[in-house]
Design a protein around this motif. Structure first.
Motif, PDB file in Angstrom:
ATOM      1  N   ASP A  23      29.043  42.309 -45.748  1.00 48.09           N
ATOM      2  CA  ASP A  23      28.075  42.239 -46.843  1.00 48.09           C
ATOM      3  C   ASP A  23      28.488  41.152 -47.852  1.00 48.09           C
ATOM      4  OD1 ASP A  23      25.850  44.147 -48.208  1.00 48.09           O
ATOM      5  OD2 ASP A  23      27.171  43.236 -49.704  1.00 48.09           O
ATOM      6  N   LYS A  24      27.524  40.324 -48.180  1.00 45.89           N
ATOM      7  CA  LYS A  24      27.814  39.194 -49.073  1.00 45.89           C
ATOM      8  C   LYS A  24      28.096  39.678 -50.493  1.00 45.89           C
ATOM      9  CE  LYS A  24      24.486  35.983 -49.491  1.00 45.89           C
ATOM     10  NZ  LYS A  24      24.030  35.797 -50.880  1.00 45.89           N
ATOM     11  N   SER A  25      27.268  40.570 -50.993  1.00 47.08           N
ATOM     12  CA  SER A  25      27.460  41.061 -52.370  1.00 47.08           C
ATOM     13  C   SER A  25      28.824  41.721 -52.524  1.00 47.08           C
ATOM     14  CB  SER A  25      26.383  42.085 -52.722  1.00 47.08           C
ATOM     15  OG  SER A  25      25.125  41.477 -52.767  1.00 47.08           O
ATOM     16  N   ILE A  26      29.197  42.543 -51.539  1.00 48.74           N
ATOM     17  CA  ILE A  26      30.467  43.264 -51.636  1.00 48.74           C
ATOM     18  C   ILE A  26      31.633  42.294 -51.440  1.00 48.74           C
ATOM     19  CG2 ILE A  26      31.847  45.136 -50.617  1.00 48.74           C
ATOM     20  CD1 ILE A  26      29.224  46.557 -49.931  1.00 48.74           C
ATOM     21  N   GLY A  97      24.073  31.888 -56.237  1.00 52.18           N
ATOM     22  CA  GLY A  97      23.690  32.403 -57.553  1.00 52.18           C
ATOM     23  C   GLY A  97      24.559  33.578 -57.958  1.00 52.18           C
ATOM     24  N   THR A  98      24.900  34.437 -57.001  1.00 53.14           N
ATOM     25  CA  THR A  98      25.735  35.598 -57.317  1.00 53.14           C
ATOM     26  C   THR A  98      27.087  35.133 -57.834  1.00 53.14           C
ATOM     27  OG1 THR A  98      24.682  36.785 -55.498  1.00 53.14           O
ATOM     28  CG2 THR A  98      26.705  37.731 -56.377  1.00 53.14           C
ATOM     29  N   ALA A  99      27.692  34.168 -57.120  1.00 52.50           N
ATOM     30  CA  ALA A  99      29.006  33.690 -57.545  1.00 52.50           C
ATOM     31  C   ALA A  99      28.914  33.120 -58.956  1.00 52.50           C
ATOM     32  CB  ALA A  99      29.519  32.633 -56.566  1.00 52.50           C
ATOM     33  N   MET A 169      14.772  41.973 -66.672  1.00 53.21           N
ATOM     34  CA  MET A 169      14.330  42.023 -65.268  1.00 53.21           C
ATOM     35  C   MET A 169      15.328  42.866 -64.480  1.00 53.21           C
ATOM     36  SD  MET A 169      16.515  39.339 -65.628  1.00 53.21           S
ATOM     37  CE  MET A 169      15.621  37.916 -66.204  1.00 53.21           C
ATOM     38  N   ALA A 170      14.879  43.410 -63.341  1.00 58.26           N
ATOM     39  CA  ALA A 170      15.781  44.242 -62.536  1.00 58.26           C
ATOM     40  C   ALA A 170      16.705  43.323 -61.756  1.00 58.26           C
ATOM     41  CB  ALA A 170      14.971  45.127 -61.592  1.00 58.26           C
ATOM     42  N   SER A 171      17.867  43.000 -62.325  1.00 59.93           N
ATOM     43  CA  SER A 171      18.776  42.059 -61.671  1.00 59.93           C
ATOM     44  C   SER A 171      20.201  42.584 -61.656  1.00 59.93           C
ATOM     45  CB  SER A 171      18.750  40.706 -62.394  1.00 59.93           C
ATOM     46  OG  SER A 171      19.855  39.926 -61.972  1.00 59.93           O
ATOM     47  N   ILE A 323      14.926  43.003 -52.253  1.00 58.29           N
ATOM     48  CA  ILE A 323      14.575  41.697 -52.817  1.00 58.29           C
ATOM     49  C   ILE A 323      14.958  40.529 -51.905  1.00 58.29           C
ATOM     50  CG2 ILE A 323      16.664  41.456 -54.260  1.00 58.29           C
ATOM     51  CD1 ILE A 323      13.069  40.537 -55.314  1.00 58.29           C
ATOM     52  N   ASP A 324      16.053  40.664 -51.149  1.00 62.55           N
ATOM     53  CA  ASP A 324      16.468  39.545 -50.291  1.00 62.55           C
ATOM     54  C   ASP A 324      15.800  39.571 -48.923  1.00 62.55           C
ATOM     55  OD1 ASP A 324      18.131  38.562 -52.257  1.00 62.55           O
ATOM     56  OD2 ASP A 324      19.882  39.667 -51.542  1.00 62.55           O
ATOM     57  N   GLU A 325      15.068  40.632 -48.629  1.00 56.54           N
ATOM     58  CA  GLU A 325      14.534  40.805 -47.278  1.00 56.54           C
ATOM     59  C   GLU A 325      13.082  40.362 -47.145  1.00 56.54           C
ATOM     60  OE1 GLU A 325      17.847  41.697 -47.779  1.00 56.54           O
ATOM     61  OE2 GLU A 325      16.985  43.562 -48.555  1.00 56.54           O
TER      62      GLU A 325
END
Ligand code: S3P
Length: 446
Positions: A23-26, A97-99, A169-171, A323-325
């Motif tokens: 998982d990228k987020s994790i 963007g997450t990084a 926003m839901a982010s 959101i990413d799908e």
């Protein structure tokens, strides 16, 4: 990076068992929290994609000793909350963007200055959504005119101050940036999210022994609070497979005839499973097997068999949870009988590309009736795809490349997609796994 073109042969089905990468987020969060923890953190299943590797490199540039990655195994020698060192060059967040947004939160509380840069796509993405609340905490971060990268983070003279902030926003990225800055702040920092978003930061902080208080205000809103000045204690992290990567195969197996695919060890955190809910509402045959918990995150094997899909109005509460799908869900909608309507998804316009316009353009090359709207898409599906007119331009967006490749399972002639190098940001083994499961993707370098 050289120009990479995918040429995907039409038809085929998806069968067997596959395991998609971590998982990228994790993965991002494992490096960030491991680096600022006390002690040595070991990570298994780390995503060796360009995005999470950019995060890893950034912490090396700030003096953290990190071993690996070696087959998903990473060892991080944490330096504690105050142990990061000033980098001697800008920190390059690549396409991620997450990084960049989460790093802004960590850097906001440091006693040194740092600059965050990114590639052409990241350099167009909005950053005021993080620099504004971090500014309220006392951080001093300059953006380029227009609120885009690079971010220049000035050292804080004094400690940051905790804030009580309601997200506009839901982010999860903005929520996480504020919580990470909150580790460096005096007093309590609270974030209220207008709808549930991925909660990996909160879960992982708790895994590192850091108290996080979560309170559900109503069916949608949650308030998350922590107090600054504590300590993170090193831990062991098992990164499950990324449901966002699994999603390409979930849709592929649902739309390709005679498919029966088992996707192993996928993270099914309820803040990420919107794609399963949406596909089931469309009539997909998806079962979760062997459900278990691994290192604080729910995991399951996901079995998908071919099915007849039908169009739906996508429930708005599922939008942040998927959101990413949406790039690949648009492909499902193009195959589904009837009309699918997505609303309330204007965030898709500020992802790695404008995913509403770029996917509408991609589907138009196959003759699909896809009507982009300011905050979503109306897709009148169910008509056979036409032989491709022109080539799909993925606009340097990994998820557009992979979603477009999946269309070939129902196309009458080869599907050609340009600018696919960025698949390496999140899913470096996509082509290998897809070809092993029954697709025929040829990679051409220009
Ligand atoms: C992410 C949050 C989401 C998502 C992104 C990863 C994260 O972004 O699109 O791919 O790891 O926190 P937003 O928070 O901007 O919705």
């Amino acid at each position: 990076m050289s120009q990479v073109r995918f040429i995907v042969q039409p038809g085929g089905n998806l069968r067997g068992r596959i395991r998609v990468p971590g998982d990228k987020s994790i993965s991002h969060r494992s490096i960030m929290l491991g680096a600022i923890a006390e002690g040595t953190t070991e990570v298994e299943g780390f995503l060796e994609g360009a995005d999470s590797l950019a995060t890893l490199q950034a912490f090396r540039d700030m003096g953290v000793h990190i071993e690996g990655p070696d087959n998903g195994h990473v060892v991080i020698h944490g330096v504690g909350l105050r142990g990061l060192k000033a980098p001697d060059k800008p920190l390059d967040m690549g396409n991620s963007g997450t990084a960049m947004r989460l790093m802004a939160g960590i850097l906001a509380g440091q006693a040194f200055e740092a600059t965050l840069i990114g590639d052409a796509s990241l350099s167009r993405r909005p950053m005021k959504r993080v620099t504004d609340p971090l500014g309220l905490m006392g951080a001093h971060i300059d953006t380029a005119p227009g609120g885009t990268p690079p971010l220049h983070v000035h050292p804080v003279g004094d400690r940051l101050k905790g804030i009580d902030y309601t997200l506009p926003m839901a982010s999860a990225q903005v929520k996480s940036a504020i919580l990470l800055a909150g580790l460096y702040a005096e007093g309590r920092t609270c974030v209220t999210e207008p709808a549930p978003t991925r909660d990996h930061t909160e879960r992982m902080l708790r895994g590192f022994g850091y108290p996080v208080h979560t309170e559900k205000l109503d069916s949608q809103r949650t308030r998350i609070c922590l107090s600054g000045g504590g300590t993170l204690r090193a831990t062991h992290i098992d990164v499950p497979s990324d449901i966002s990567s699994a999603a390409f195969f979930m849709v592929g197996a649902a739309i390709a005839p005679d498919s029966d695919l088992l996707i192993e060890h996928v993270g099914v955190n309820p803040t990420r499973t919107g794609v399963i809910d949406i596909l089931r509402l469309m009539g997909a045959d998806i079962t979760l097997e062997n459900e278990r918990e691994v290192g604080g995150e729910p995991v399951a094997d996901i079995r998908v068999r071919s099915s007849r899909l039908h169009g739906i109005d996508i429930p708005p509460e599922l939008v942040p949870l998927a959101i990413d799908e949406f790039p690949v869900l648009f492909v499902a909608a193009a195959v589904a009988e009837g009309t699918t309507v997505l609303r309330g998804a204007e965030e898709l316009r500020v992802k790695e590309s404008d995913r509403i316009q770029v996917m509408a353009d991609a589907l138009h090359t196959l003759g699909v009736d896809a009507e982009p709207t300011p905050d979503g898409m109306i897709i009148r599906g169910g008509r056979p795809f036409q032989p491709q007119q022109g080539v799909i331009d993925s606009h340097h967006d990994h998820r557009i490349s992979m979603a477009s490749a999946i269309t070939a399972l129902r196309a009458p002639s080869p599907v050609v997609i340009d600018d696919c190098a960025n698949v390496a940001t999140s899913f470096p083994t996509f082509v290998e796994l897809a070809n092993g499961a029954g697709m025929q993707i040829e990679v051409a370098h220009a």
